[in-house]
Design a protein around this motif. Structure first.
Motif, PDB file in Angstrom:
ATOM      1  N   SER A 156       8.787  81.515  48.160  1.00 30.09           N
ATOM      2  CA  SER A 156       9.481  81.466  49.454  1.00 30.09           C
ATOM      3  C   SER A 156       8.581  80.784  50.471  1.00 30.09           C
ATOM      4  O   SER A 156       7.349  80.882  50.385  1.00 30.09           O
ATOM      5  N   TYR A 157       9.220  80.153  51.432  1.00 29.42           N
ATOM      6  CA  TYR A 157       8.515  79.412  52.490  1.00 29.42           C
ATOM      7  C   TYR A 157       8.698  80.195  53.789  1.00 29.42           C
ATOM      8  O   TYR A 157       9.839  80.376  54.252  1.00 29.42           O
ATOM      9  N   CYS A 158       7.597  80.659  54.376  1.00 28.10           N
ATOM     10  CA  CYS A 158       7.703  81.604  55.496  1.00 28.10           C
ATOM     11  C   CYS A 158       7.150  80.987  56.778  1.00 28.10           C
ATOM     12  O   CYS A 158       5.942  81.081  57.057  1.00 28.10           O
ATOM     13  N   LEU A 159       8.028  80.409  57.564  1.00 33.98           N
ATOM     14  CA  LEU A 159       7.626  79.790  58.829  1.00 33.98           C
ATOM     15  C   LEU A 159       8.290  80.505  60.006  1.00 33.98           C
ATOM     16  O   LEU A 159       7.619  80.929  60.957  1.00 33.98           O
ATOM     17  N   THR A 160       9.615  80.663  59.949  1.00 32.35           N
ATOM     18  CA  THR A 160      10.389  81.150  61.104  1.00 32.35           C
ATOM     19  C   THR A 160      10.054  82.604  61.451  1.00 32.35           C
ATOM     20  O   THR A 160       9.853  83.438  60.563  1.00 32.35           O
ATOM     21  N   GLU A 161      10.002  82.872  62.757  1.00 33.65           N
ATOM     22  CA  GLU A 161       9.732  84.234  63.251  1.00 33.65           C
ATOM     23  C   GLU A 161      10.832  84.631  64.231  1.00 33.65           C
ATOM     24  O   GLU A 161      11.558  83.771  64.744  1.00 33.65           O
ATOM     25  N   ALA A 205      10.114  82.660  67.247  1.00 35.53           N
ATOM     26  CA  ALA A 205       9.719  81.255  67.040  1.00 35.53           C
ATOM     27  C   ALA A 205      10.561  80.650  65.922  1.00 35.53           C
ATOM     28  O   ALA A 205      10.224  80.753  64.745  1.00 35.53           O
ATOM     29  N   GLY A 206      11.698  80.053  66.322  1.00 37.64           N
ATOM     30  CA  GLY A 206      12.575  79.366  65.361  1.00 37.64           C
ATOM     31  C   GLY A 206      12.353  77.876  65.484  1.00 37.64           C
ATOM     32  O   GLY A 206      11.448  77.315  64.858  1.00 37.64           O
ATOM     33  N   SER A 207      13.119  77.247  66.376  1.00 37.89           N
ATOM     34  CA  SER A 207      12.926  75.808  66.605  1.00 37.89           C
ATOM     35  C   SER A 207      11.513  75.533  67.122  1.00 37.89           C
ATOM     36  O   SER A 207      10.895  74.527  66.785  1.00 37.89           O
ATOM     37  N   ASP A 208      11.011  76.443  67.922  1.00 34.40           N
ATOM     38  CA  ASP A 208       9.665  76.299  68.503  1.00 34.40           C
ATOM     39  C   ASP A 208       8.635  76.916  67.554  1.00 34.40           C
ATOM     40  O   ASP A 208       7.857  77.799  67.933  1.00 34.40           O
ATOM     41  N   VAL A 240      11.332  85.841  59.759  1.00 34.28           N
ATOM     42  CA  VAL A 240      12.760  86.133  59.582  1.00 34.28           C
ATOM     43  C   VAL A 240      13.456  85.016  58.817  1.00 34.28           C
ATOM     44  O   VAL A 240      12.957  83.892  58.770  1.00 34.28           O
ATOM     45  N   PHE A 241      14.622  85.372  58.261  1.00 32.99           N
ATOM     46  CA  PHE A 241      15.491  84.408  57.557  1.00 32.99           C
ATOM     47  C   PHE A 241      14.793  83.781  56.348  1.00 32.99           C
ATOM     48  O   PHE A 241      14.974  82.583  56.093  1.00 32.99           O
ATOM     49  N   ILE A 242      13.981  84.539  55.631  1.00 31.93           N
ATOM     50  CA  ILE A 242      13.216  83.904  54.555  1.00 31.93           C
ATOM     51  C   ILE A 242      14.029  83.881  53.262  1.00 31.93           C
ATOM     52  O   ILE A 242      14.392  84.925  52.707  1.00 31.93           O
ATOM     53  N   SER A 243      14.292  82.666  52.794  1.00 33.84           N
ATOM     54  CA  SER A 243      15.123  82.469  51.606  1.00 33.84           C
ATOM     55  C   SER A 243      14.401  82.976  50.367  1.00 33.84           C
ATOM     56  O   SER A 243      13.223  82.660  50.159  1.00 33.84           O
ATOM     57  N   GLY A 244      15.119  83.727  49.582  1.00 30.94           N
ATOM     58  CA  GLY A 244      14.575  84.256  48.336  1.00 30.94           C
ATOM     59  C   GLY A 244      13.743  85.510  48.521  1.00 30.94           C
ATOM     60  O   GLY A 244      13.384  86.173  47.540  1.00 30.94           O
ATOM     61  N   GLU A 263      23.529  89.727  55.641  1.00 28.25           N
ATOM     62  CA  GLU A 263      24.911  89.380  55.272  1.00 28.25           C
ATOM     63  C   GLU A 263      25.254  88.048  55.921  1.00 28.25           C
ATOM     64  O   GLU A 263      25.387  87.960  57.137  1.00 28.25           O
ATOM     65  N   LYS A 264      25.376  87.022  55.089  1.00 27.48           N
ATOM     66  CA  LYS A 264      25.520  85.664  55.619  1.00 27.48           C
ATOM     67  C   LYS A 264      26.929  85.127  55.405  1.00 27.48           C
ATOM     68  O   LYS A 264      27.677  85.601  54.564  1.00 27.48           O
ATOM     69  N   MET A 265      27.232  84.073  56.148  1.00 24.95           N
ATOM     70  CA  MET A 265      28.509  83.354  56.009  1.00 24.95           C
ATOM     71  C   MET A 265      28.582  82.671  54.627  1.00 24.95           C
ATOM     72  O   MET A 265      29.627  82.667  53.972  1.00 24.95           O
ATOM     73  N   ARG A 280      27.541  74.780  55.801  1.00 21.73           N
ATOM     74  CA  ARG A 280      27.417  74.972  57.254  1.00 21.73           C
ATOM     75  C   ARG A 280      25.967  75.196  57.681  1.00 21.73           C
ATOM     76  O   ARG A 280      25.511  74.681  58.716  1.00 21.73           O
ATOM     77  N   VAL A 281      25.254  75.969  56.874  1.00 15.55           N
ATOM     78  CA  VAL A 281      23.889  76.332  57.286  1.00 15.55           C
ATOM     79  C   VAL A 281      22.918  75.147  57.204  1.00 15.55           C
ATOM     80  O   VAL A 281      21.852  75.159  57.825  1.00 15.55           O
ATOM     81  N   HIS A 282      23.317  74.106  56.483  1.00 15.91           N
ATOM     82  CA  HIS A 282      22.416  72.944  56.384  1.00 15.91           C
ATOM     83  C   HIS A 282      22.239  72.252  57.744  1.00 15.91           C
ATOM     84  O   HIS A 282      21.275  71.526  57.954  1.00 15.91           O
ATOM     85  N   GLN A 283      23.204  72.490  58.642  1.00 15.86           N
ATOM     86  CA  GLN A 283      23.077  71.924  59.996  1.00 15.86           C
ATOM     87  C   GLN A 283      22.116  72.740  60.860  1.00 15.86           C
ATOM     88  O   GLN A 283      21.749  72.325  61.949  1.00 15.86           O
ATOM     89  N   ILE A 284      21.733  73.920  60.330  1.00 14.84           N
ATOM     90  CA  ILE A 284      20.900  74.838  61.124  1.00 14.84           C
ATOM     91  C   ILE A 284      19.457  74.892  60.620  1.00 14.84           C
ATOM     92  O   ILE A 284      18.522  74.926  61.422  1.00 14.84           O
ATOM     93  N   LEU A 285      19.272  74.918  59.301  1.00 14.78           N
ATOM     94  CA  LEU A 285      17.897  75.208  58.847  1.00 14.78           C
ATOM     95  C   LEU A 285      17.099  73.958  58.513  1.00 14.78           C
ATOM     96  O   LEU A 285      17.619  72.857  58.544  1.00 14.78           O
ATOM     97  N   GLU A 286      15.833  74.201  58.208  1.00 14.13           N
ATOM     98  CA  GLU A 286      14.823  73.140  58.019  1.00 14.13           C
ATOM     99  C   GLU A 286      14.757  72.264  59.275  1.00 14.13           C
ATOM    100  O   GLU A 286      14.556  71.048  59.197  1.00 14.13           O
ATOM    101  N   GLY A 287      14.923  72.900  60.419  1.00 14.02           N
ATOM    102  CA  GLY A 287      15.039  72.217  61.708  1.00 14.02           C
ATOM    103  C   GLY A 287      16.519  72.010  61.997  1.00 14.02           C
ATOM    104  O   GLY A 287      17.223  71.391  61.194  1.00 14.02           O
ATOM    105  N   THR A 288      17.000  72.557  63.121  1.00 12.16           N
ATOM    106  CA  THR A 288      18.428  72.392  63.447  1.00 12.16           C
ATOM    107  C   THR A 288      18.707  70.908  63.709  1.00 12.16           C
ATOM    108  O   THR A 288      17.789  70.117  63.947  1.00 12.16           O
ATOM    109  N   ASN A 289      19.991  70.576  63.720  1.00 13.92           N
ATOM    110  CA  ASN A 289      20.313  69.165  63.966  1.00 13.92           C
ATOM    111  C   ASN A 289      20.012  68.751  65.407  1.00 13.92           C
ATOM    112  O   ASN A 289      19.822  67.558  65.683  1.00 13.92           O
ATOM    113  N   GLU A 290      19.930  69.740  66.309  1.00 16.58           N
ATOM    114  CA  GLU A 290      19.464  69.404  67.670  1.00 16.58           C
ATOM    115  C   GLU A 290      17.976  69.017  67.612  1.00 16.58           C
ATOM    116  O   GLU A 290      17.546  68.058  68.272  1.00 16.58           O
ATOM    117  N   ILE A 291      17.214  69.746  66.827  1.00 14.65           N
ATOM    118  CA  ILE A 291      15.780  69.409  66.709  1.00 14.65           C
ATOM    119  C   ILE A 291      15.612  68.051  66.016  1.00 14.65           C
ATOM    120  O   ILE A 291      14.708  67.282  66.355  1.00 14.65           O
TER     121      ILE A 291
END
Ligand SMILES: Cc1cc2nc3c(=O)[nH]c(=O)nc-3n(C[C@H](O)[C@H](O)[C@H](O)COP(=O)(O)OP(=O)(O)OC[C@H]3O[C@@H](n4cnc5c(N)ncnc54)[C@H](O)[C@@H]3O)c2cc1C
Length: 388
Positions: A121-126, A129-132, A154-158, A200-202, A358-369
């Motif tokens: 698992s890759y653990c960056l988001t807190e 501290a999400g986008s930032d 938070v939100f750590i896959s796997g 519990e995710k979409m 849908r979530v691909h637009q949000i993670l690994e950096g949101t599309n706004e980032i």
């Protein structure tokens, strides 16, 4: 300029396609409904080399290019975007360990990850501290020959079902920002690591997502990846490829949805003719195919730049991620629309593809980032060649 896949790439594609058709496609709907994390199938993928696709051969990987990776991952994602996405996150973590680990880490941990024996698992988001992400607060404080890690991710896959964690933690002062971050690899069952509930995710039901709390967790200095203060740079390097991987998972989902919609247009009749006979729907299908091909070309251009070590690779990865994940989500949405009410029910896979993408637009950096990264570069002088 040759846009054809090489013979090797065609062979990889066929192997991935055959594997995905046999081991993933028939089960994907069940994994989604029952929230099954298909560890055995991921390990089978590992036996095919798909858990260390771009990890160097010396560390047990296949040592392939990002372009090859994209060709393989798209086939896996056609069957199940969610499981393919986890496999790519694992690939990213494996690559980071193999590239930036000490010799001992490279010899011991990387090969077991590349084979799929150990999942990562890759653990960056807190929480704060999400986008930032450069402002993360998890601390790694020196303790003898190692460090003590404390904080939350938070939100750590796997998480909770992987064996290895790649963790970004602060070794410098809080006001040192991204420069004070270091990267570590540690066993996922280390003393002091606690896992939250499976969120519990979409979508992405075939992989767990959890919060992780680190309570004074000891990690030897030898488990640091790179030097102190290199962590954010390593995390971002990993994410260039990670963004291409996620964009590629969108391509696979969109390709599958488009072909389903095409078939359905031939099968379904209304007003005495097949849906394929309505020009309004033909035009919709035409736009879907056009946008999908444009997205794929952007991903492959960015993969090419990354493979070349191009100075503008980050820019191109951000553009490809932004465009492909948006365009492919729309392709899935239109494919669902073309199915009418049937698109909305679970018997058909369209709603699953839509939820998963849908979530691909949000993670690994949101599309706004992604737009932030692109705009920053485009506003600079000397950008002309970068976007030509
Ligand atoms: C299912 C799932 C799996 C994930 N897996 C992982 C994982 O394995 N490892 C990991 O480390 N993380 C993971 N993440 C976390 C993911 O990367 C973050 O959710 C994402 O980076 C956004 O952070 P945030 O949720 O805190 O949103 P925020 O940063 O709070 O953003 C909220 C909104 O504000 C926008 N925004 C923020 N800053 C700006 C700005 N400067 N300009 C314009 N808009 C801005 C954002 O784009 C967004 O729309 C996962 C997330 C999900 C949902």
């Amino acid at each position: 300029m040759d846009f054809n896949l090489t013979d090797d790439q065609q062979a990889f594609r066929q192997a991935a396609c055959a594997f995905a058709a046999k081991a993933m496609a028939p089960e994907a709907a069940r994994w989604d409904i029952d929230h099954v994390f298909p560890v055995d199938v991921i390990r089978e993928a590992g036996a095919m080399g798909f858990c260390g696709i771009y990890t160097p051969e010396a560390q047990g990987g296949m040592g392939l290019s990002r372009m090859d990776t994209s060709v393989i991952v798209e086939e896996l994602a056609r069957a199940c975007p969610s499981t393919a996405a986890f496999i790519t996150i694992h690939n990213m973590a494996t690559w980071m360990v193999a590239l930036f680990g000490t010799e001992s880490v490279k010899d011991t941990i990387a090969p077991r990850m590349a084979s799929g024996e150990w999942l990562g698992s890759y653990c960056l988001t807190e929480p704060g501290a999400g986008s930032d992400a450069g402002n993360l607060r998890t601390k790694a404080v020196r303790d003898g020959e190692g460090y003590r890690i404390s904080g939350s991710k938070v939100f750590i896959s796997g998480a909770g079902e992987t064996q290895v964690l790649v963790v970004m933690a602060r070794t410098g002062a809080q006001d040192s920002g991204a420069k004070g971050v270091s990267a570590f690899v540690l066993p996922a069952d280390s003393d002091g690591i606690h896992y939250g509930k499976n969120e519990e995710k979409m979508g992405w039901h075939s992989q767990p997502t959890r919060q992780i709390t680190f309570d004074n967790v000891y990690v030897p200095s030898g488990n640091r990846l790179g030097d102190e203060g290199d962590g954010f740079r390593i995390a971002m390097k990993g994410l260039d490829g990670g963004r291409l991987n996620i964009a590629t998972c969108s391509l696979g989902g969109a390709q599958a949805a488009l072909l389903r919609a095409r078939d359905y247009m031939h099968e379904r009749s209304q007003f005495g003719q097949s849906l394929a006979g309505f020009q309004a729907l033909q035009f919709k299908l035409a736009d879907m195919a056009t946008n999908l091909v444009a997205a794929r070309q952007m991903v492959r251009l960015a993969a090419f730049r990354l493979d070349q070590g191009d100075a503008e690779a980050t820019l191109h990865c951000a553009m490809a991620k932004r465009f492909a994940t948006d365009a492919c989500f729309e392709v899935c949405n239109e494919a669902l629309q073309l199915h009418g009410g049937y698109g909305y029910i679970r018997e058909y896979p369209l709603e699953r593809y839509l939820r998963d993408l849908r979530v691909h637009q949000i993670l690994e950096g949101t599309n706004e980032i992604m737009r932030l990264i692109i705009a920053r570069r485009v506003l600079e002088a000397g950008v002309a060649e970068a976007i030509q």
